[in-house]
Design a protein around this motif. Sequence first.
Motif, PDB file in Angstrom:
ATOM      1  N   VAL A   1       0.852  -1.196   0.000  1.00 30.10           N
ATOM      2  CA  VAL A   1       0.000   0.000   0.000  1.00 30.10           C
ATOM      3  C   VAL A   1       0.878   1.234   0.000  1.00 30.10           C
ATOM      4  O   VAL A   1       1.845   1.321   0.771  1.00 30.10           O
ATOM      5  N   ASP A   2       0.529   2.175  -0.884  1.00 25.70           N
ATOM      6  CA  ASP A   2       1.212   3.471  -0.910  1.00 25.70           C
ATOM      7  C   ASP A   2       0.166   4.569  -0.684  1.00 25.70           C
ATOM      8  O   ASP A   2      -0.985   4.490  -1.158  1.00 25.70           O
ATOM      9  N   PHE A   3       0.571   5.587   0.060  1.00 24.86           N
ATOM     10  CA  PHE A   3      -0.325   6.718   0.338  1.00 24.86           C
ATOM     11  C   PHE A   3      -0.207   7.752  -0.762  1.00 24.86           C
ATOM     12  O   PHE A   3       0.912   8.139  -1.161  1.00 24.86           O
ATOM     13  N   LEU A   4      -1.330   8.149  -1.277  1.00 25.88           N
ATOM     14  CA  LEU A   4      -1.374   9.239  -2.234  1.00 25.88           C
ATOM     15  C   LEU A   4      -1.653  10.562  -1.518  1.00 25.88           C
ATOM     16  O   LEU A   4      -1.033  11.573  -1.817  1.00 25.88           O
ATOM     17  N   ASN A   5      -2.614  10.527  -0.541  1.00 33.73           N
ATOM     18  CA  ASN A   5      -2.964  11.733   0.230  1.00 33.73           C
ATOM     19  C   ASN A   5      -3.503  11.266   1.585  1.00 33.73           C
ATOM     20  O   ASN A   5      -4.547  10.584   1.640  1.00 33.73           O
ATOM     21  N   PRO A   6      -2.789  11.548   2.628  1.00 34.98           N
ATOM     22  CA  PRO A   6      -1.546  12.320   2.679  1.00 34.98           C
ATOM     23  C   PRO A   6      -0.368  11.473   2.175  1.00 34.98           C
ATOM     24  O   PRO A   6      -0.312  10.282   2.469  1.00 34.98           O
ATOM     25  N   SER A   7       0.483  12.090   1.464  1.00 33.71           N
ATOM     26  CA  SER A   7       1.543  11.361   0.790  1.00 33.71           C
ATOM     27  C   SER A   7       2.547  10.762   1.753  1.00 33.71           C
ATOM     28  O   SER A   7       3.173   9.749   1.444  1.00 33.71           O
ATOM     29  N   ASN A   8       2.729  11.388   2.892  1.00 30.72           N
ATOM     30  CA  ASN A   8       3.736  10.888   3.830  1.00 30.72           C
ATOM     31  C   ASN A   8       3.167   9.871   4.816  1.00 30.72           C
ATOM     32  O   ASN A   8       3.858   9.422   5.730  1.00 30.72           O
ATOM     33  N   GLY A   9       1.865   9.540   4.680  1.00 30.93           N
ATOM     34  CA  GLY A   9       1.251   8.558   5.586  1.00 30.93           C
ATOM     35  C   GLY A   9       1.074   9.082   6.988  1.00 30.93           C
ATOM     36  O   GLY A   9       0.949   8.291   7.921  1.00 30.93           O
ATOM     37  N   GLN A  10       1.053  10.376   7.158  1.00 31.43           N
ATOM     38  CA  GLN A  10       0.826  10.984   8.459  1.00 31.43           C
ATOM     39  C   GLN A  10      -0.281  12.035   8.336  1.00 31.43           C
ATOM     40  O   GLN A  10      -0.498  12.599   7.256  1.00 31.43           O
ATOM     41  N   THR A  11      -0.963  12.296   9.468  1.00 30.54           N
ATOM     42  CA  THR A  11      -2.034  13.304   9.444  1.00 30.54           C
ATOM     43  C   THR A  11      -2.002  14.130  10.716  1.00 30.54           C
ATOM     44  O   THR A  11      -1.332  13.766  11.702  1.00 30.54           O
ATOM     45  N   ASP A  12      -2.771  15.212  10.670  1.00 31.57           N
ATOM     46  CA  ASP A  12      -2.886  16.087  11.846  1.00 31.57           C
ATOM     47  C   ASP A  12      -4.276  15.896  12.479  1.00 31.57           C
ATOM     48  O   ASP A  12      -5.253  15.551  11.799  1.00 31.57           O
ATOM     49  N   ILE A  13      -4.360  16.166  13.783  1.00 32.15           N
ATOM     50  CA  ILE A  13      -5.632  16.088  14.501  1.00 32.15           C
ATOM     51  C   ILE A  13      -5.745  17.287  15.437  1.00 32.15           C
ATOM     52  O   ILE A  13      -4.760  17.677  16.084  1.00 32.15           O
ATOM     53  N   THR A  14      -6.900  17.903  15.440  1.00 32.42           N
ATOM     54  CA  THR A  14      -7.160  19.037  16.325  1.00 32.42           C
ATOM     55  C   THR A  14      -8.061  18.562  17.465  1.00 32.42           C
ATOM     56  O   THR A  14      -9.127  17.969  17.220  1.00 32.42           O
ATOM     57  N   VAL A  15      -7.615  18.818  18.695  1.00 26.06           N
ATOM     58  CA  VAL A  15      -8.381  18.355  19.868  1.00 26.06           C
ATOM     59  C   VAL A  15      -8.847  19.565  20.674  1.00 26.06           C
ATOM     60  O   VAL A  15      -8.163  20.591  20.763  1.00 26.06           O
ATOM     61  N   THR A  16     -10.042  19.434  21.261  1.00 28.75           N
ATOM     62  CA  THR A  16     -10.613  20.465  22.121  1.00 28.75           C
ATOM     63  C   THR A  16     -11.085  19.802  23.411  1.00 28.75           C
ATOM     64  O   THR A  16     -11.714  18.728  23.370  1.00 28.75           O
ATOM     65  N   GLY A  17     -10.820  20.466  24.530  1.00 27.24           N
ATOM     66  CA  GLY A  17     -11.245  19.907  25.805  1.00 27.24           C
ATOM     67  C   GLY A  17     -10.652  20.673  26.953  1.00 27.24           C
ATOM     68  O   GLY A  17     -10.020  21.730  26.769  1.00 27.24           O
ATOM     69  N   PRO A  18     -10.842  20.169  28.168  1.00 32.81           N
ATOM     70  CA  PRO A  18     -10.264  20.843  29.335  1.00 32.81           C
ATOM     71  C   PRO A  18      -8.773  21.010  29.160  1.00 32.81           C
ATOM     72  O   PRO A  18      -8.074  20.081  28.732  1.00 32.81           O
ATOM     73  N   SER A  19      -8.324  22.185  29.513  1.00 34.18           N
ATOM     74  CA  SER A  19      -6.916  22.497  29.259  1.00 34.18           C
ATOM     75  C   SER A  19      -5.983  21.560  30.000  1.00 34.18           C
ATOM     76  O   SER A  19      -4.898  21.240  29.505  1.00 34.18           O
ATOM     77  N   ASN A  20      -6.402  21.094  31.170  1.00 36.17           N
ATOM     78  CA  ASN A  20      -5.524  20.207  31.921  1.00 36.17           C
ATOM     79  C   ASN A  20      -5.398  18.838  31.256  1.00 36.17           C
ATOM     80  O   ASN A  20      -4.465  18.082  31.522  1.00 36.17           O
ATOM     81  N   ILE A  21      -6.370  18.506  30.399  1.00 40.57           N
ATOM     82  CA  ILE A  21      -6.287  17.240  29.662  1.00 40.57           C
ATOM     83  C   ILE A  21      -5.617  17.449  28.304  1.00 40.57           C
ATOM     84  O   ILE A  21      -4.787  16.646  27.872  1.00 40.57           O
ATOM     85  N   VAL A  22      -5.941  18.543  27.667  1.00 36.06           N
ATOM     86  CA  VAL A  22      -5.434  18.784  26.311  1.00 36.06           C
ATOM     87  C   VAL A  22      -3.941  19.102  26.302  1.00 36.06           C
ATOM     88  O   VAL A  22      -3.181  18.637  25.430  1.00 36.06           O
ATOM     89  N   ALA A  23      -3.496  19.903  27.254  1.00 35.80           N
ATOM     90  CA  ALA A  23      -2.113  20.411  27.229  1.00 35.80           C
ATOM     91  C   ALA A  23      -1.059  19.315  27.112  1.00 35.80           C
ATOM     92  O   ALA A  23      -0.122  19.425  26.298  1.00 35.80           O
ATOM     93  N   PRO A  24      -1.121  18.234  27.851  1.00 28.42           N
ATOM     94  CA  PRO A  24      -0.026  17.243  27.773  1.00 28.42           C
ATOM     95  C   PRO A  24      -0.146  16.249  26.622  1.00 28.42           C
ATOM     96  O   PRO A  24       0.699  15.354  26.486  1.00 28.42           O
ATOM     97  N   LEU A  25      -1.169  16.341  25.793  1.00 26.18           N
ATOM     98  CA  LEU A  25      -1.361  15.344  24.739  1.00 26.18           C
ATOM     99  C   LEU A  25      -0.260  15.434  23.681  1.00 26.18           C
ATOM    100  O   LEU A  25       0.184  16.519  23.301  1.00 26.18           O
ATOM    101  N   THR A  26       0.127  14.231  23.184  1.00 20.01           N
ATOM    102  CA  THR A  26       1.109  14.135  22.091  1.00 20.01           C
ATOM    103  C   THR A  26       0.590  13.141  21.066  1.00 20.01           C
ATOM    104  O   THR A  26      -0.460  12.509  21.270  1.00 20.01           O
ATOM    105  N   ALA A  27       1.345  12.985  19.994  1.00 20.12           N
ATOM    106  CA  ALA A  27       0.931  12.044  18.947  1.00 20.12           C
ATOM    107  C   ALA A  27       0.797  10.631  19.487  1.00 20.12           C
ATOM    108  O   ALA A  27      -0.016   9.830  18.992  1.00 20.12           O
ATOM    109  N   GLY A  28       1.569  10.313  20.524  1.00 29.11           N
ATOM    110  CA  GLY A  28       1.529   8.970  21.088  1.00 29.11           C
ATOM    111  C   GLY A  28       0.214   8.647  21.785  1.00 29.11           C
ATOM    112  O   GLY A  28      -0.048   7.474  22.084  1.00 29.11           O
ATOM    113  N   ASN A  29      -0.609   9.665  22.058  1.00 32.51           N
ATOM    114  CA  ASN A  29      -1.908   9.414  22.718  1.00 32.51           C
ATOM    115  C   ASN A  29      -3.001   9.030  21.732  1.00 32.51           C
ATOM    116  O   ASN A  29      -4.131   8.735  22.153  1.00 32.51           O
ATOM    117  N   PHE A  30      -2.639   9.031  20.416  1.00 30.45           N
ATOM    118  CA  PHE A  30      -3.657   8.752  19.401  1.00 30.45           C
ATOM    119  C   PHE A  30      -3.207   7.588  18.534  1.00 30.45           C
ATOM    120  O   PHE A  30      -2.013   7.395  18.293  1.00 30.45           O
TER     121      PHE A  30
END
Length: 410
Positions: free
Chosen positions: A337-366
């Motif tokens: 399998v090859d990715f055409l879009n996104p071409s690099n096989g990576q994506t972005d995610i926007t999260v909203t929530g309590p600041s104490n929960i949102v602030a420490p989040l990283t890619a590893g949490n998803f």
Amino acid sequence: MDKLMDNPWFIKMVALVLAILLFGSVPKNDPDKPGDVNVPSDEKVETIEEVPIKSYYDTDTLVVTGVPETVTITLQGPKNLVQQAKALRNFEVFVDLTKADMGKQRVPITIRDISDRLTVTIEPGYANVSIQEKVTKEFKVEAEYSRNLVEEGYIAEKPTVNPSKVQITGAKDLVDRITYVKATVNANGKISDSITREASVLVLDKDMNKLDVNVEPDTVEVTIPVKSSSKKVPIDIVRKGNPPEGVTIESITADTKEAEIIAAPEILSEVKNVRVEVDLSEITDDTELTLPVIISNGVVKVSPEMVKVSVRVTKESEKTISNIPIEIEGMNDEFEVDFLNPSNGQTDITVTGPSNIVAPLTAGNFKILIDVSGLDEGEHEVDMKVTAPENIIWKLAKEKANITVAKKEA
């Protein structure tokens, strides 16, 4: 002087003197003078009402009923004697039952100590009396009161009577008819506390007719114990409305967990809780509110009526986490399998929530993956599935991924 006036012989002597004086004042007729005629004294008729009657019998062992309290007498005779009798009333109207037999009978009402020159008519002239053996018995007094006296939501327990028993004296046939001995309590307005009241004793037959007997004592004290019909129930916190955008309700707590409610027993058994309602639409920061405790229909009273509620909030924040790798699931070993879009096989995610929960989040949490099982060779658009922490809202930069599936080269 008072003792002399009470002496019947003194009264008689005064009457005799008055009669002599009246007789002496009458002019003598001279038979030799023409025109003088012998005229007897004028006669007069007088009626005296409400003359009391005395009864003579053995009051220690007998009870007599049927003798009227008063009679009306009519006096007719010489004017001076009629006026004297009316003024002095030194006569006695009575019934003599000293030798009468037991039972019902008709006896004459008589008069004595009155001039023989007067004609006396007594109305009524006879009395239908009942002569019974006098008996005394002890009876227990039953307290009686209207349940409507007790405030709604309160319970009256069994009343007590002091003294609890009374002595009742009367004719044997009346005493034998006694069915109820009651003391009825009355009160002004509703009662919600124990009360003690003085009440008259009523003696009744089976048909609730009052009996003419003597009661000793004729009044008693009645105490009605009253207590509230209550129980404790939890206070539930009910959320109303939604918090403003950007505000997350972290917790809502009340300073009191239980409330005591008062209600009729049948209502009390059905009520499981009371509540306070918190309107979240105006909450923007940590807040303390004083709110009323809401009760259901039929509950008379609640304690406490107001409680303090603490609302803790967390302000929401937004964060974009970039370059989260897209994992591939269900890939056949013969294909790649090859990715055409996104071409690099990576994506972005926007999260909203309590600041104490949102602030420490990283890619590893998803975790983001696509499922390619069953796909043939060629280009495909597939959904991306996201596994994210709780209590946040997330949004992918792109909901689908464009890929190509091809056989591996040998």
